[in-house]
Scaffold this motif. Structure first.
Motif, PDB file in Angstrom:
ATOM      1  N   ALA A 100       0.885  -1.354   0.017  1.00 50.30           N
ATOM      2  CA  ALA A 100       0.040  -0.046   0.061  1.00 50.30           C
ATOM      3  C   ALA A 100       0.832   1.289  -0.068  1.00 50.30           C
ATOM      4  CB  ALA A 100      -0.826   0.027   0.964  1.00 50.30           C
ATOM      5  N   GLU A 101       2.027   0.928   0.457  1.00 53.54           N
ATOM      6  CA  GLU A 101       2.742   2.523   0.493  1.00 53.54           C
ATOM      7  C   GLU A 101       4.240   2.355  -0.273  1.00 53.54           C
ATOM      8  OE1 GLU A 101       2.245   3.550   5.263  1.00 53.54           O
ATOM      9  OE2 GLU A 101       3.832   2.301   4.821  1.00 53.54           O
ATOM     10  N   ILE A 102       4.233   1.318  -1.220  1.00 54.99           N
ATOM     11  CA  ILE A 102       5.301   1.014  -2.094  1.00 54.99           C
ATOM     12  C   ILE A 102       5.664   2.151  -2.923  1.00 54.99           C
ATOM     13  CG2 ILE A 102       4.258  -0.470  -3.755  1.00 54.99           C
ATOM     14  CD1 ILE A 102       8.142  -0.446  -2.504  1.00 54.99           C
ATOM     15  N   GLY A 103       4.348   2.740  -3.562  1.00 62.28           N
ATOM     16  CA  GLY A 103       4.629   3.954  -4.465  1.00 62.28           C
ATOM     17  C   GLY A 103       5.291   5.202  -3.929  1.00 62.28           C
ATOM     18  N   ARG A 104       4.892   5.363  -2.765  1.00 61.98           N
ATOM     19  CA  ARG A 104       5.561   6.565  -1.904  1.00 61.98           C
ATOM     20  C   ARG A 104       6.704   6.276  -1.399  1.00 61.98           C
ATOM     21  NH1 ARG A 104       6.609  11.408  -2.564  1.00 61.98           N
ATOM     22  NH2 ARG A 104       6.728  12.781  -0.792  1.00 61.98           N
ATOM     23  N   LEU A 105       7.142   5.012  -1.038  1.00 61.32           N
ATOM     24  CA  LEU A 105       8.532   4.698  -0.701  1.00 61.32           C
ATOM     25  C   LEU A 105       9.585   4.814  -1.881  1.00 61.32           C
ATOM     26  CD1 LEU A 105       7.548   1.543   1.444  1.00 61.32           C
ATOM     27  CD2 LEU A 105       9.104   3.491   2.270  1.00 61.32           C
ATOM     28  N   VAL A 106       8.864   4.528  -3.077  1.00 61.97           N
ATOM     29  CA  VAL A 106       9.838   4.541  -4.089  1.00 61.97           C
ATOM     30  C   VAL A 106      10.150   6.120  -4.563  1.00 61.97           C
ATOM     31  CG1 VAL A 106       9.786   4.397  -6.826  1.00 61.97           C
ATOM     32  CG2 VAL A 106       9.246   2.321  -5.590  1.00 61.97           C
ATOM     33  N   GLU A 107       9.163   6.987  -4.302  1.00 64.59           N
ATOM     34  CA  GLU A 107       9.401   8.565  -4.639  1.00 64.59           C
ATOM     35  C   GLU A 107      10.395   9.061  -3.494  1.00 64.59           C
ATOM     36  OE1 GLU A 107       9.727  11.811  -6.467  1.00 64.59           O
ATOM     37  OE2 GLU A 107       8.732  10.015  -7.349  1.00 64.59           O
ATOM     38  N   LEU A 108       9.984   8.698  -2.326  1.00 62.53           N
ATOM     39  CA  LEU A 108      10.915   9.196  -1.135  1.00 62.53           C
ATOM     40  C   LEU A 108      12.386   8.741  -1.363  1.00 62.53           C
ATOM     41  CD1 LEU A 108       8.669   8.328   1.911  1.00 62.53           C
ATOM     42  CD2 LEU A 108       9.421  10.727   1.168  1.00 62.53           C
ATOM     43  N   GLY A 109      12.370   7.382  -1.910  1.00 60.68           N
ATOM     44  CA  GLY A 109      13.916   7.020  -2.249  1.00 60.68           C
ATOM     45  C   GLY A 109      14.480   7.853  -3.352  1.00 60.68           C
ATOM     46  N   ARG A 110      13.814   8.195  -4.306  1.00 60.45           N
ATOM     47  CA  ARG A 110      14.329   9.054  -5.281  1.00 60.45           C
ATOM     48  C   ARG A 110      14.700  10.413  -5.010  1.00 60.45           C
ATOM     49  NH1 ARG A 110       9.723   7.406  -9.806  1.00 60.45           N
ATOM     50  NH2 ARG A 110      10.337   5.307 -10.240  1.00 60.45           N
ATOM     51  N   GLU A 111      13.674  11.018  -4.167  1.00 59.31           N
ATOM     52  CA  GLU A 111      13.957  12.272  -3.526  1.00 59.31           C
ATOM     53  C   GLU A 111      15.167  12.258  -2.513  1.00 59.31           C
ATOM     54  OE1 GLU A 111      10.729  13.113  -1.321  1.00 59.31           O
ATOM     55  OE2 GLU A 111       9.252  13.380  -3.015  1.00 59.31           O
ATOM     56  N   ASN A 112      15.386  11.384  -1.770  1.00 62.92           N
ATOM     57  CA  ASN A 112      16.706  11.237  -1.231  1.00 62.92           C
ATOM     58  C   ASN A 112      17.883  10.952  -2.007  1.00 62.92           C
ATOM     59  OD1 ASN A 112      17.921  10.318   1.401  1.00 62.92           O
ATOM     60  ND2 ASN A 112      18.518   8.548   0.397  1.00 62.92           N
ATOM     61  N   LEU A 113      17.991  10.213  -2.955  1.00 62.66           N
ATOM     62  CA  LEU A 113      19.084  10.160  -4.030  1.00 62.66           C
ATOM     63  C   LEU A 113      19.468  11.637  -4.641  1.00 62.66           C
ATOM     64  CD1 LEU A 113      21.119   7.873  -4.785  1.00 62.66           C
ATOM     65  CD2 LEU A 113      19.686   7.292  -6.520  1.00 62.66           C
ATOM     66  N   ARG A 114      18.400  12.170  -5.120  1.00 64.36           N
ATOM     67  CA  ARG A 114      18.519  13.599  -5.734  1.00 64.36           C
ATOM     68  C   ARG A 114      19.092  14.523  -4.708  1.00 64.36           C
ATOM     69  NH1 ARG A 114      13.531  12.273  -8.254  1.00 64.36           N
ATOM     70  NH2 ARG A 114      12.308  13.482  -6.714  1.00 64.36           N
ATOM     71  N   ALA A 115      18.735  14.348  -3.497  1.00 68.16           N
ATOM     72  CA  ALA A 115      19.306  15.633  -2.546  1.00 68.16           C
ATOM     73  C   ALA A 115      20.815  14.996  -2.109  1.00 68.16           C
ATOM     74  CB  ALA A 115      18.579  15.275  -1.217  1.00 68.16           C
ATOM     75  N   ILE A 116      21.040  13.568  -2.134  1.00 65.04           N
ATOM     76  CA  ILE A 116      22.775  13.487  -2.166  1.00 65.04           C
ATOM     77  C   ILE A 116      23.471  13.958  -3.062  1.00 65.04           C
ATOM     78  CG2 ILE A 116      24.210  11.419  -1.908  1.00 65.04           C
ATOM     79  CD1 ILE A 116      22.090   9.981  -0.499  1.00 65.04           C
ATOM     80  N   GLU A 117      22.745  13.794  -4.402  1.00 68.25           N
ATOM     81  CA  GLU A 117      23.486  14.142  -5.640  1.00 68.25           C
ATOM     82  C   GLU A 117      23.729  15.791  -5.422  1.00 68.25           C
ATOM     83  OE1 GLU A 117      23.085  13.762 -10.535  1.00 68.25           O
ATOM     84  OE2 GLU A 117      21.373  14.066  -9.033  1.00 68.25           O
TER      85      GLU A 117
END
Length: 463
Positions: A100-117
């Motif tokens: 039920a939460e995987i869609g948002r978990l995917v987006e949070l993970g992408r946001e996290n990687l962009r922030a590191i970059e």
């Protein structure tokens, strides 16, 4: 000597990334009793991100970071240098645990990687940070269909996924063992983890974080509004504490039963010649993993070597994490044997480094989060923590400062994994599970009764 003896004869028992003449000089140990608004215990990625994010959120906060050895002594300085957008130990694993939460978990993970970059770019950290994606390969017939299904799952979540037959994947990276491949150009990338870690340490110092190496934390005790942090040099009075000890025994004993230190071993080759690289193809220089239970991960290094690791997950009775376990001749020989089976065209290549280190595994292969009496923690990344550690640090600070955020409302954060059994039961169960995983690999992926039982209860053994 046989081929493997020759290939390993001169390999140093040392982590490749930190074995450099330009490694930063050690920071001084704590000089005596001290006080800080926030004490961070552990000088790896989680600890450094916690210190940096705390100063960014609250610049007036006095942050003190304590590391028992050297910064990056554990997994942060000894890993393969894969950066993943996943917060859940892979997309399929997250979809299975939290559909039920995987869609948002995917987006949070992408946001996290962009922030590191962005942080790496803004701070001028030269760590060969490359978002080049990755390739997963099938080396057995039963893995081909699994990769095809995985491709569909990535596409469902808006990511590019190219399923490749044997000819297609061998055209990208030349190995006779490949039967199929999955090229994921949007799925993370690679980094020099030691240079990233050293860059984060410099950034933390510029923000005003105080750091001490050679300062072990022996215990924590709540006294009124403070947490007393006991070290051999003296007691530190803290307004709050973030634990970032990962695979190493935490000073908060209640979380130790959730973390299993699984040892992972790796090799690094000498630099390849231009002709040897031509024999491999590998134009994108992306990271590669295979699809077995006992999987390998491998990647080019910035100076033209190949880092090759994984395959087996080794647990030592009592959860030992001593540095003497970095040498494991049998594990290193098996890795070398599998390397030349994968790339027979590189026969005669030698290895310069071999080592091992503990990975902080949990029963669900995703981190444990929590906060109790002014002590927050994020531990248990199970081998995918290079990027996810920033998310873990954010979440630990949210919990410590009692912030109601999207992160703290996630089931992954609110629900704790099942604890591991204590010794002496833990060791034989882990060995039994390791043998069951090996049998499944040998039996066309068929998971026996024990593995199916663990699957039903959301329990795994990962690295």
């Amino acid at each position: 000597m046989d081929q493997l003896d020759v290939a390993l004869a001169d390999a140093e028992i040392a982590g490749y990334w930190t074995d450099r003449v330009d490694r930063p000089t050690p920071r001084e140990p704590l000089a005596g009793a001290d006080r800080a608004d926030l004490v961070v215990v552990g000088g790896g990625f989680t600890g450094l991100w916690a210190a940096i994010l705390a100063k960014q959120r609250r610049p007036d906060t006095d942050v003190l970071l304590l590391e028992a050895h050297r910064l990056g002594h554990g997994g942060s300085g000894q890993n393969g240098g894969f950066v993943s957008e996943s917060l859940t130990h892979g997309l399929a694993h997250g979809a299975w645990l939290w559909p039920a939460e995987i869609g948002r978990l995917v987006e949070l993970g992408r946001e996290n990687l962009r922030a590191i970059e962005k942080f790496v770019r803004d701070e001028g950290i030269e760590a060969d940070f490359r978002l080049c994606g990755k390739t997963s390969v099938a080396t057995e017939p039963h893995e081909v269909g699994e990769l095809s299904d995985e491709a569909e799952l990535y596409r469902e979540h808006g990511m590019t996924a190219r399923f490749l037959g044997a000819g297609g994947v061998r055209a990208e990276v030349h190995s006779p063992t490949y039967r199929a491949g999955l090229r994921l150009p949007d799925a993370g990338g690679l980094v020099d983890p030691a240079r990233l870690l050293w860059g984060l340490a410099e950034a933390a110092q510029r923000l005003g974080v105080r750091s001490h190496e050679g300062t072990a934390v022996r215990g924590l005790r709540r006294r009124g509004a403070e947490v007393r942090v006991a070290t051999p040099q003296g007691t530190v009075r803290a307004g709050g504490v973030v634990l970032a000890t990962n695979a190493f025994p935490a000073p908060l004993r209640s979380i130790r039963r959730y973390v299993l230190p699984i040892w992972d071993y790796a090799l690094v080759t000498e630099p390849l010649s231009a002709q040897q690289w031509d024999s491999l193809g590998w134009r994108d220089r992306q990271g590669v993993t295979d699809s077995a239970n006992r999987f390998h991960y491998y990647r080019p290094t910035p100076d033209g070597r190949i880092l090759w690791g994984g395959y087996d997950a080794v647990y030592y009775f009592g959860g030992r994490t001593g540095s003497g376990l970095a040498r494991h001749d049998a594990a290193h020989r098996q890795l070398a044997r599998n390397f030349f089976r994968t790339f027979p065209q590189l026969e005669g290549l030698r290895f310069t480094h071999r080592w091992g280190g503990p990975i902080d595994s949990t029963t669900r292969s995703t981190p444990l989060f929590g906060c109790t009496r002014g002590i927050a923690y994020a531990v248990g990344y199970t081998g995918l923590g290079v990027a996810a550690s920033r998310f873990g640090a954010q979440t630990a600070l949210d919990l410590l400062w009692q912030r109601d955020t999207e992160r703290t409302r996630l089931s992954m954060v609110r629900q704790q994994p099942m604890p591991f059994p204590p010794e002496p039961l833990r060791w034989p169960l882990v060995q039994f599970t390791r043998r069951a995983l090996a049998r499944a690999d040998a039996d066309r992926g068929r998971r026996g009764r024990w593995l199916r039982f663990l699957d039903r209860h959301g329990i795994g053994l990962g690295s």
